[in-house]
Motif scaffolding. Structure first.
Motif, PDB file in Angstrom:
ATOM      1  N   SER A 125       0.815  -1.213   0.000  1.00 29.25           N
ATOM      2  CA  SER A 125       0.000   0.000   0.000  1.00 29.25           C
ATOM      3  C   SER A 125       0.855   1.273   0.000  1.00 29.25           C
ATOM      4  N   GLU A 126       2.137   1.112   0.310  1.00 32.04           N
ATOM      5  CA  GLU A 126       3.010   2.292   0.351  1.00 32.04           C
ATOM      6  C   GLU A 126       3.804   2.468  -0.942  1.00 32.04           C
ATOM      7  N   LEU A 127       3.499   1.625  -1.933  1.00 34.54           N
ATOM      8  CA  LEU A 127       4.248   1.681  -3.186  1.00 34.54           C
ATOM      9  C   LEU A 127       3.372   2.241  -4.305  1.00 34.54           C
ATOM     10  N   SER A 128       4.027   2.824  -5.303  1.00 36.61           N
ATOM     11  CA  SER A 128       3.281   3.300  -6.472  1.00 36.61           C
ATOM     12  C   SER A 128       2.959   2.106  -7.369  1.00 36.61           C
ATOM     13  N   GLY A 129       2.089   2.347  -8.349  1.00 40.42           N
ATOM     14  CA  GLY A 129       1.684   1.266  -9.251  1.00 40.42           C
ATOM     15  C   GLY A 129       2.879   0.631  -9.947  1.00 40.42           C
ATOM     16  N   GLY A 130       3.787   1.462 -10.461  1.00 38.72           N
ATOM     17  CA  GLY A 130       4.955   0.951 -11.170  1.00 38.72           C
ATOM     18  C   GLY A 130       5.842   0.137 -10.252  1.00 38.72           C
ATOM     19  N   GLN A 131       5.994   0.639  -9.020  1.00 33.57           N
ATOM     20  CA  GLN A 131       6.815  -0.087  -8.049  1.00 33.57           C
ATOM     21  C   GLN A 131       6.189  -1.447  -7.721  1.00 33.57           C
ATOM     22  N   LYS A 132       4.863  -1.421  -7.535  1.00 31.65           N
ATOM     23  CA  LYS A 132       4.174  -2.670  -7.228  1.00 31.65           C
ATOM     24  C   LYS A 132       4.411  -3.687  -8.334  1.00 31.65           C
ATOM     25  N   GLN A 133       4.293  -3.223  -9.595  1.00 28.32           N
ATOM     26  CA  GLN A 133       4.438  -4.170 -10.689  1.00 28.32           C
ATOM     27  C   GLN A 133       5.871  -4.679 -10.786  1.00 28.32           C
ATOM     28  N   ARG A 134       6.820  -3.833 -10.428  1.00 26.87           N
ATOM     29  CA  ARG A 134       8.200  -4.309 -10.454  1.00 26.87           C
ATOM     30  C   ARG A 134       8.440  -5.323  -9.329  1.00 26.87           C
ATOM     31  N   VAL A 135       7.777  -5.113  -8.175  1.00 27.20           N
ATOM     32  CA  VAL A 135       7.857  -6.109  -7.102  1.00 27.20           C
ATOM     33  C   VAL A 135       7.261  -7.429  -7.604  1.00 27.20           C
ATOM     34  N   ALA A 136       6.119  -7.317  -8.291  1.00 29.29           N
ATOM     35  CA  ALA A 136       5.451  -8.520  -8.803  1.00 29.29           C
ATOM     36  C   ALA A 136       6.341  -9.239  -9.810  1.00 29.29           C
ATOM     37  N   ILE A 137       7.054  -8.451 -10.643  1.00 26.00           N
ATOM     38  CA  ILE A 137       7.944  -9.089 -11.629  1.00 26.00           C
ATOM     39  C   ILE A 137       9.102  -9.785 -10.913  1.00 26.00           C
ATOM     40  N   ALA A 138       9.629  -9.113  -9.887  1.00 26.23           N
ATOM     41  CA  ALA A 138      10.694  -9.745  -9.100  1.00 26.23           C
ATOM     42  C   ALA A 138      10.190 -11.059  -8.524  1.00 26.23           C
ATOM     43  N   ARG A 139       8.955 -11.056  -8.045  1.00 30.26           N
ATOM     44  CA  ARG A 139       8.374 -12.268  -7.470  1.00 30.26           C
ATOM     45  C   ARG A 139       8.252 -13.371  -8.527  1.00 30.26           C
ATOM     46  N   SER A 140       7.874 -12.951  -9.751  1.00 33.94           N
ATOM     47  CA  SER A 140       7.689 -13.951 -10.799  1.00 33.94           C
ATOM     48  C   SER A 140       9.028 -14.551 -11.226  1.00 33.94           C
ATOM     49  N   LEU A 141      10.118 -13.815 -10.971  1.00 30.30           N
ATOM     50  CA  LEU A 141      11.431 -14.277 -11.431  1.00 30.30           C
ATOM     51  C   LEU A 141      12.182 -15.101 -10.399  1.00 30.30           C
ATOM     52  N   ILE A 142      11.787 -14.983  -9.129  1.00 32.37           N
ATOM     53  CA  ILE A 142      12.652 -15.476  -8.061  1.00 32.37           C
ATOM     54  C   ILE A 142      12.844 -16.988  -8.102  1.00 32.37           C
ATOM     55  N   ALA A 143      11.845 -17.722  -8.631  1.00 34.03           N
ATOM     56  CA  ALA A 143      11.969 -19.178  -8.650  1.00 34.03           C
ATOM     57  C   ALA A 143      12.682 -19.662  -9.912  1.00 34.03           C
ATOM     58  N   ASN A 144      13.296 -18.710 -10.673  1.00 36.98           N
ATOM     59  CA  ASN A 144      14.000 -19.075 -11.892  1.00 36.98           C
ATOM     60  C   ASN A 144      13.143 -19.823 -12.891  1.00 36.98           C
ATOM     61  N   PRO A 145      11.978 -19.269 -13.260  1.00 41.07           N
ATOM     62  CA  PRO A 145      11.082 -19.990 -14.159  1.00 41.07           C
ATOM     63  C   PRO A 145      11.600 -19.938 -15.588  1.00 41.07           C
ATOM     64  N   LYS A 146      11.062 -20.800 -16.436  1.00 37.98           N
ATOM     65  CA  LYS A 146      11.457 -20.780 -17.848  1.00 37.98           C
ATOM     66  C   LYS A 146      10.580 -19.793 -18.622  1.00 37.98           C
ATOM     67  N   ILE A 147       9.393 -19.550 -18.070  1.00 40.73           N
ATOM     68  CA  ILE A 147       8.427 -18.706 -18.774  1.00 40.73           C
ATOM     69  C   ILE A 147       7.863 -17.662 -17.813  1.00 40.73           C
ATOM     70  N   ILE A 148       7.687 -16.438 -18.333  1.00 40.42           N
ATOM     71  CA  ILE A 148       6.938 -15.434 -17.580  1.00 40.42           C
ATOM     72  C   ILE A 148       5.626 -15.210 -18.324  1.00 40.42           C
ATOM     73  N   LEU A 149       4.527 -15.341 -17.597  1.00 39.46           N
ATOM     74  CA  LEU A 149       3.221 -15.059 -18.179  1.00 39.46           C
ATOM     75  C   LEU A 149       2.697 -13.784 -17.547  1.00 39.46           C
ATOM     76  N   ALA A 150       2.371 -12.816 -18.390  1.00 39.58           N
ATOM     77  CA  ALA A 150       1.897 -11.543 -17.857  1.00 39.58           C
ATOM     78  C   ALA A 150       0.525 -11.249 -18.436  1.00 39.58           C
ATOM     79  N   ASP A 151      -0.423 -11.033 -17.528  1.00 40.70           N
ATOM     80  CA  ASP A 151      -1.795 -10.771 -17.957  1.00 40.70           C
ATOM     81  C   ASP A 151      -2.085  -9.289 -17.809  1.00 40.70           C
ATOM     82  N   GLU A 152      -2.140  -8.592 -18.930  1.00 40.45           N
ATOM     83  CA  GLU A 152      -2.357  -7.137 -18.931  1.00 40.45           C
ATOM     84  C   GLU A 152      -1.476  -6.450 -17.886  1.00 40.45           C
ATOM     85  N   PRO A 153      -0.177  -6.655 -17.944  1.00 38.13           N
ATOM     86  CA  PRO A 153       0.685  -6.155 -16.858  1.00 38.13           C
ATOM     87  C   PRO A 153       0.697  -4.626 -16.772  1.00 38.13           C
ATOM     88  N   THR A 154       0.303  -3.959 -17.845  1.00 40.82           N
ATOM     89  CA  THR A 154       0.349  -2.500 -17.818  1.00 40.82           C
ATOM     90  C   THR A 154      -1.042  -1.903 -17.739  1.00 40.82           C
TER      91      THR A 154
END
Lengths: 231, 419
Positions: free
Chosen positions: A140-169
């Motif tokens: 709640s203390e982050l801006s929209g862009g920051q939140k999405q970058r946190v979410a991207i970091a989360r999607s990357l942390i498990a070293n996946p082969k694929i990133i699926l983004a649903d209307e990320p912007t």
């Protein structure tokens, strides 16, 4: 990396049946940056659900990394989602009572990595997103862009082969949208397959390949007119 | 390996993240959590109060069963049936001879003794007078009455054998006649005859401390007709109710033959089996306890349903979050455990508060309220407290289970839905 053969999917509600996917054939190679576009109701979200093993399909075959994904148990599906796929959502879907670092670390929690270690790894990914000083902040203390970058970091942390983004912007202003797209391009350059569902033309044009869905079928596939990759 | 220890941690609820998440959701919904917990706390509180009160009632009533619980009393009455050519309406009186017959015939009889009320005028010591019960007995009868010796000695066989004019007096009688004086060795006057006080006794039954016991032999010699024993009392050892009742019937037949009355004539001879009454009381209180337990359990079930309901709402509210977790790789098992843990936490904490408040209240009642004939030392024992604790945790698991199943069935697709 992803191979779909004649995928059919219907939603049945009461007596009504909605044929959402009508025989999708699709090949996405490892390392591609692909956009799936289409109007609302075209089946693009359903397609993403199937690829992300968030939903099953009725007919056809889906191979992920050359392994047939069909009729998986909940446990097995959870394993695939955790290890193979990273998700990024339109509404970020960060857990509100966890700070940025803990949110990023969550996939590792489900791998059984201990707290200290996963938080350390989470900090590395936050650093990559330029968010180290925001690690202790709640979403709640982050801006929209920051939140999405946190979410991207989360999607990357498990070293996946694929990133699926649903209307990320979808929830971001255009300036922030471009910044987020740059992050995706950066991720893609590391060799991770990125699939973005979007209805925004200027987003889809920043990918390598555009797959256009209409009424549950692939209407056309094309390369964007101008490559917006920068050197 | 890592994963195994993690599982173990989850199992013993040491997982910091789980706690953090549970506490976070609880903190977000303080009122709701409070109301949920309240229903469980109230259920446990009521159970403790009910069980404790039941115990108090049982203890109060059972306290009066201080006398030998296996005693049997019998005595002669007045015949109501003609028998062997004799008219109805004869008085039957048991004698020393009857005692001897019983003693010889029944080896399982213990503490066989006579018990005869002695009519007396006011009993005096110096210038103090008072009217007291005088009961002539064998020393064995004092076991049946379960008197507690305070000073001096009780009656003994020599007192009987030597026709001693001795007496033991109850504590209330001592207070009335002797005040602060030590009565042992002093003489009281009974119907004009001096009896030496050899001991002072106390009895749980207050009324029985205004009483004086004297040896049956001297009573027969001085106050009542020779040989008369009044009531015959004895204890039946470890014999069951059925066995003692059978023995009473046998004795009835024997005595009927000797005293020439019809064994079927219930008026000719009365008998009372303390064991039977004691066991009936025991059964009654077991029944009351069971009843209380059932009420308590239903109260707790109401609490469980309350928690379950709230947890269902919690799961519904967290649908999206749970969907996201599943999209990130949460297994159904971890989701189930997460919800059940929250349920256990709420019920445990609330249940403990209920338990503690209930015990505190019972303690307070015990301290503030004097013990009466019907209520004494309410409280629950340790085993019940442990069982209640286990029940609380079990309740938490049960309450959490259905909502947890529901949570585990949430499709990860919901993560993609827009709010």
């Amino acid at each position: 990396m992803i191979r779909l053969e004649k995928i059919h999917k219907s939603y049945v509600t009461g007596n009504n049946s909605l044929h959402a996917l009508k025989g999708i054939d699709l090949n996405i190679e490892a390392g591609e940056l692909v956009a799936i576009v289409g109007s609302s109701g075209s089946g693009k979200s359903t397609l993403l659900n199937v690829i992300g093993i968030l939903d099953n399909y009725d007919k056809g075959n889906y191979y992920l990394d050359d392994k047939l994904v069909k009729g998986l148990s909940e446990k097995k599906a959870a394993w695939y989602r955790n290890r193979m796929i990273g998700f990024v959502f339109q509404s970020f879907n960060l857990i509100s009572f966890k700070n940025a670092m803990e949110n990023v670390a969550l996939p590792l929690y489900y791998q059984g990595v201990n707290r200290k270690k996963r938080n350390l790894i989470a900090m590395e990914y936050l650093d990559e997103m330029g968010l180290v000083e925001w690690a202790e902040h709640l979403p709640s203390e982050l801006s929209g862009g920051q939140k999405q970058r946190v979410a991207i970091a989360r999607s990357l942390i498990a070293n996946p082969k694929i990133i699926l983004a649903d209307e990320p912007t979808g929830a971001l202003d255009s300036q922030t949208s471009f910044e987020v797209m740059e992050v995706f391009q950066k991720v893609n350059r590391k060799g991770i397959t990125v699939i973005i569902v979007t209805h925004e033309k200027d987003i889809s044009e920043r990918t390598d390949r555009i797959i256009k869905l209409t009424d549950g079928m692939i209407e056309q596939e094309y390369k964007p007119l101008k490559q917006t990759h920068y050197a | 390996m890592n994963r195994n220890t993690n599982h173990l941690n989850k199992l013993i609820m040491l997982d910091l993240d789980q706690w953090q998440e549970i506490l976070a959701t609880i903190r977000k919904n303080k009122l709701r959590t409070f109301l949920t917990g309240f229903s469980v706390a109230w259920g446990i509180f009521m159970l403790v109060i009910l069980l404790g009160s039941g115990n108090g009632l049982a203890k109060g009533v059972m306290y009066n069963f201080s006398d030998a619980k296996n005693s049997i009393w019998m005595g002669g009455g007045r015949t109501s049936m003609a028998h062997n050519g004799l008219n109805a309406g004869r008085n039957i009186e048991f004698t020393n001879e009857d005692l001897r017959i019983l003693d010889n015939r029944y080896s399982s009889i213990e503490n066989l003794s006579a018990r005869q009320h002695v009519n007396s005028d006011a009993i005096s010591y110096k210038n103090n007078y008072g009217v007291f019960n005088v009961v002539a007995v064998h020393p064995e009868h004092l076991v049946i009455e379960n008197v507690k010796l305070m000073t001096g000695r009780l009656l003994n066989k020599l007192d009987i054998k030597e026709y001693r004019k001795v007496a033991i007096i109850g504590s209330a009688m001592k207070d009335q006649l002797f005040k602060e004086e030590d009565p042992v060795g002093k003489y009281v006057k009974l119907n004009g005859i001096s009896f030496k006080v050899v001991g002072v006794f106390d009895d749980v039954h207050e009324g029985e401390t205004k009483r004086m016991y004297i040896p049956i032999s001297i009573a027969q010699k001085t106050f009542i007709s020779k040989n008369r024993v009044g009531a015959i009392t004895f204890t039946g050892g470890d014999a069951s109710v059925e066995e003692t009742n059978a023995m009473i019937e046998e004795i009835r037949t024997t005595l009927a033959k000797k005293h020439n009355f019809d064994p079927e004539d219930q008026r000719a001879m009365w008998s009372w089996n303390a064991l039977e009454e004691y066991q009936q009381m025991n059964a009654l209180f077991k029944g009351i306890n069971l009843f209380v337990l059932i009420i308590g359990i239903f109260t707790i079930i109401a609490g469980i349903v309350g928690v379950s309901n709230i947890m269902l709402i919690v799961v519904k509210e967290r649908t999206k979050e749970i969907g996201v977790r599943k999209a990130l790789g949460a297994r159904p098992g971890s989701i189930i455990w997460m919800i059940i843990q929250e349920s256990i936490l709420i019920t445990s904490v609330a249940g403990y508060i209920g338990l503690a408040l209930g015990v505190l209240l019972l303690e307070g009642i015990t301290k503030a309220m004097p013990a009466t004939q019907y209520f004494r030392n309410p409280g629950i024992n340790f085993t019940v407290a442990i069982l209640a604790t286990l029940m609380i945790v079990l309740a938490g698991i049960i309450a959490g289970y259905i909502p947890a199943r529901k949570a585990a069935n949430i499709q990860p697709v919901v993560a993609l839905h827009d709010e």
